[in-house]
Motif scaffolding. Sequence first.
Motif, short mmCIF file in Angstrom:
data_model
loop_
_atom_site.label_atom_id
_atom_site.label_comp_id
_atom_site.label_asym_id
_atom_site.label_seq_id
_atom_site.Cartn_x
_atom_site.Cartn_y
_atom_site.Cartn_z
N ARG A 1 64.43 14.69 8.76
CA ARG A 1 64.82 16.07 8.46
C ARG A 1 64.68 16.99 9.67
NH1 ARG A 1 62.18 16.74 2.35
NH2 ARG A 1 63.27 14.94 1.47
N PHE A 2 65.19 16.50 10.80
CA PHE A 2 65.21 17.30 12.01
C PHE A 2 66.47 18.16 12.04
CE2 PHE A 2 62.46 14.79 15.28
CZ PHE A 2 61.37 14.92 14.44
N GLY A 3 66.33 19.35 12.60
CA GLY A 3 67.48 20.20 12.84
C GLY A 3 67.50 20.66 14.28
N ARG A 4 68.54 20.33 15.01
CA ARG A 4 68.74 20.72 16.42
C ARG A 4 67.51 20.42 17.28
NH1 ARG A 4 71.47 25.98 18.28
NH2 ARG A 4 71.90 24.57 20.00
N PRO A 5 67.16 19.16 17.43
CA PRO A 5 66.01 18.81 18.27
C PRO A 5 66.38 18.88 19.75
CG PRO A 5 67.09 16.82 17.53
CD PRO A 5 67.80 17.97 16.85
N ILE A 6 65.36 18.77 20.58
CA ILE A 6 65.56 18.57 22.02
C ILE A 6 65.49 17.07 22.27
CG2 ILE A 6 64.53 18.89 24.30
CD1 ILE A 6 63.59 21.64 23.33
N LEU A 7 66.51 16.53 22.92
CA LEU A 7 66.55 15.10 23.21
C LEU A 7 65.93 14.86 24.58
CD1 LEU A 7 67.69 12.96 21.29
CD2 LEU A 7 69.67 12.76 22.80
N VAL A 8 64.88 14.05 24.62
CA VAL A 8 64.20 13.71 25.86
C VAL A 8 64.54 12.26 26.18
CG1 VAL A 8 61.97 13.53 27.05
CG2 VAL A 8 62.35 15.36 25.38
N THR A 9 65.42 12.07 27.13
CA THR A 9 66.00 10.75 27.38
C THR A 9 65.52 10.19 28.71
OG1 THR A 9 67.96 11.59 28.54
CG2 THR A 9 68.05 11.51 26.14
N TRP A 10 65.39 8.88 28.75
CA TRP A 10 64.94 8.21 29.97
C TRP A 10 65.96 7.16 30.40
CZ3 TRP A 10 61.62 3.32 30.12
CH2 TRP A 10 61.30 3.00 31.45
N SER A 11 66.35 7.21 31.68
CA SER A 11 67.18 6.17 32.30
C SER A 11 68.46 5.94 31.49
CB SER A 11 66.34 4.89 32.43
OG SER A 11 66.94 3.97 33.30
N TYR A 12 68.71 4.70 31.02
CA TYR A 12 69.90 4.39 30.23
C TYR A 12 69.98 5.27 28.99
CZ TYR A 12 73.07 1.52 27.35
OH TYR A 12 74.10 1.07 26.56
N GLY A 13 68.83 5.67 28.46
CA GLY A 13 68.82 6.54 27.28
C GLY A 13 69.51 7.86 27.51
N GLY A 14 69.68 8.24 28.79
CA GLY A 14 70.41 9.47 29.09
C GLY A 14 71.85 9.44 28.65
#
Length: 297
Positions: free
Chosen positions: A96-109
């Motif tokens: 039940r998240f709404g508009r989170p901040i995505l914290v991505t690493w390497s390929y996850g970007g």
Amino acid sequence: MQFRPVVKSLRSSDGTSIHAEFVGDVQKPCIVLVHGFNMSSVVFDDLFCDVSLLREVCMARYDLRGHGRSGIPEESSAYSSSLYADDFSTVMREFRFGRPILVTWSYGGSIPCDIYANLGPDILAGVVYIAGFPYLAPPIFPDGVTQLTVTCLQCQMYPPDVAAYLRAKTTFVDAICQWQDVESVEHRRRLTWLAPAFFQSPQVVRNLLTRQQDPEKLLEALRCGTPVLMLYGDADKLMNGEHIVREMQQHCADMEVHIMRGAGHAPFFERREEFVSGILRFVDRAMTKRKLDSTAF
């Protein structure tokens, strides 16, 4: 402050299992941690119990399809951009998240690219790229990686034999950090980080690295002001942070760059205190901007 993580095994739109976890107070700003190639979400174990983070945010993490405890299908059709977006949506609905901040690493970007291409422009409150690749196409990829990365990835995609395949995976993971003491806890962590790589066949590696993405919707969102933090170490052996920042600057209306001196490809692990401080500043900035934008209409 202690929170017990919630662990789920979810099903994406095509039936692929997605391993996901949540921790923290859902009333606080939400960040979603996305790991890199050959890895799984276990790389974020230290962040997932970091008290200074949990005071300010709640967190989710999940294993990308083709990695870790999530499904690892062999069919190339299972690695479409729309399915990666569906995986993200599945996790967001569950927690039940709404508009989170995505914290991505390497390929996850590359995952924000899938999200914007398939889910629309108002899904994320901000994006953090930790030594990350915003999309899997020129000029970002493969020009943003070092020759060591190219060699390791090519050998994983088309290995001449089993021994070379295993060496390529080990070399790639070892290049992420400087593992100083193989007899200490660092050796156990090294094995934990390395293990998920061996669940992937060469076909799965090819699927992951050759899947098609359209970055136009991502770049449009960034031009319209989605907050971005580009964070990388200047001793990274696997990617060229300067190149990626230079390519992305022309598209980002609101971009902050944080260079972590002496850090390698995993600054969240090597410089955790500095990393957490930078993430919390960005979260505060992104949430403030979100509130201002919402009151402007």
